[in-house]
Design an enzyme around this catalytic site. Sequence first.
Site, PDB file in Angstrom:
ATOM      1  N   LYS A 104      40.407  52.609  31.907  1.00 49.56           N
ATOM      2  CA  LYS A 104      40.985  53.251  33.050  1.00 49.56           C
ATOM      3  C   LYS A 104      41.191  54.589  32.723  1.00 49.56           C
ATOM      4  CE  LYS A 104      43.856  51.681  36.863  1.00 49.56           C
ATOM      5  NZ  LYS A 104      42.904  51.833  37.911  1.00 49.56           N
TER       6      LYS A 104
ATOM      7  N   GLU B 214      31.417  46.507  41.073  1.00 52.62           N
ATOM      8  CA  GLU B 214      32.695  46.714  41.785  1.00 52.62           C
ATOM      9  C   GLU B 214      32.866  47.666  42.906  1.00 52.62           C
ATOM     10  OE1 GLU B 214      35.546  47.761  38.781  1.00 52.62           O
ATOM     11  OE2 GLU B 214      34.417  49.286  37.930  1.00 52.62           O
TER      12      GLU B 214
HETATM   13  N1  PDD Z   1      42.187  51.195  40.767  1.00 53.76           N
HETATM   14  N2  PDD Z   1      37.825  48.766  39.496  1.00 53.76           N
HETATM   15  C1  PDD Z   1      38.254  50.263  39.683  1.00 53.76           C
HETATM   16  C2  PDD Z   1      37.299  51.260  39.547  1.00 53.76           C
HETATM   17  C3  PDD Z   1      39.631  50.612  40.165  1.00 53.76           C
HETATM   18  O1  PDD Z   1      40.066  51.790  39.959  1.00 53.76           O
HETATM   19  C4  PDD Z   1      40.528  49.487  40.154  1.00 53.76           C
HETATM   20  C5  PDD Z   1      42.039  49.839  40.651  1.00 53.76           C
HETATM   21  C6  PDD Z   1      40.361  48.219  40.047  1.00 53.76           C
HETATM   22  C7  PDD Z   1      41.334  47.197  40.512  1.00 53.76           C
HETATM   23  O2  PDD Z   1      42.000  47.092  39.255  1.00 53.76           O
HETATM   24  P1  PDD Z   1      43.800  46.584  39.526  1.00 53.76           P
HETATM   25  O3  PDD Z   1      43.479  45.015  40.351  1.00 53.76           O
HETATM   26  O4  PDD Z   1      44.312  46.394  37.935  1.00 53.76           O
HETATM   27  O5  PDD Z   1      44.328  47.556  40.195  1.00 53.76           O
HETATM   28  C8  PDD Z   1      38.831  47.678  39.761  1.00 53.76           C
HETATM   29  C9  PDD Z   1      43.563  51.612  41.134  1.00 53.76           C
HETATM   30  C10 PDD Z   1      44.424  50.854  42.045  1.00 53.76           C
HETATM   31  C11 PDD Z   1      43.618  53.143  41.230  1.00 53.76           C
HETATM   32  O6  PDD Z   1      42.671  53.817  40.781  1.00 53.76           O
HETATM   33  O7  PDD Z   1      44.206  53.636  42.190  1.00 53.76           O
END
Ligand code: PDD
Length: 296
Positions: A147, A179
């Site tokens: 992330k 995704e």
């Molecule tokens: N983003 N894939 C990507 C590329 C993401 O950026 C996110 C979440 C997810 C989903 O992950 P989670 O369920 O843990 O939120 C999948 C966050 C919300 C953001 O960048 O703001």
Amino acid sequence: MDKVYLNGRFLPAEQACVPITDRGLLFADSVYEVIPAYGGLPFRLEQHLARLRRSLAAIRMEDPLDDAHWRAIIAELCADADGEDLSIYIQITRGAYRARAHRIPEPVEPTVIAFASPITARDPRIAEQGITAITLADTRWARCDIKATTLLPNVLAQAEALESGADDAIFVRDGQAMEGTASNLFIVLDGLLITPPNSECLLPGITRDLVLELARDAGIAHAEAAIAESELRRAEEIWLTSSTREIAPVVQLDGQAVGDGRPGPCWRHMDGLFQAAKERIRLAARNRPAEETQDD
Ligand code: PDD
């Protein structure tokens, strides 16, 4: 956002500044987390903190704070929530140094940032009308499981989606759907709920795990399996999941209706389970003893 945590202090947002040589700014040398909080309680905090540590390890950094410290910061940011749903944003950069140099500095003095923003309630039209998406080539790097704040391809894909009149984009890499631009992907195909398996090509989403858990507990047939682009195109349902958008039903892909062009029955079932899980957190928040700071 009025209060920001920056390197050990809570400051009014307008006073929270980082130097222009911060490596997060110069190299996107940083990782982040987004944690939802319902009724003032962070949701799945342990899992988010574990993913943060995993991201840090992947970019050769140590977690600058221990668990108790993170929990205290998050509790402080949640304290003013007043029952509102929040997203807690955390970012750790490799810090600011005198000179701009690619080489990783020694010792590392990270920049630690955290703040809360309101999560706007889902537009009721989404449950009725769903959202629309386009497919786009996945131009991101090869470590999408980290992330990291290297989000330019995601930002540009989101812009391309909006320009083409859609709400979001789904990345396709080597013929496989991976995704969304900021969300994980689920489809329902021949009655089976499918999400791609975790790999270096996608983020191990916390909402994704929750949906899989809810599916398992409710006896919904599901699988973690690669989704070919052709399967995405003939799916009965498509969902995008994330901590801030929950489970969004995609009703149109590249201009073609998904299923009957309305949020499907499997989505309605799962969304009900998801909303009930959220409601349990809100209830726990209302009934919690003062010292309790999270609910998982
Ligand atoms: N983003 N894939 C990507 C590329 C993401 O950026 C996110 C979440 C997810 C989903 O992950 P989670 O369920 O843990 O939120 C999948 C966050 C919300 C953001 O960048 O703001």
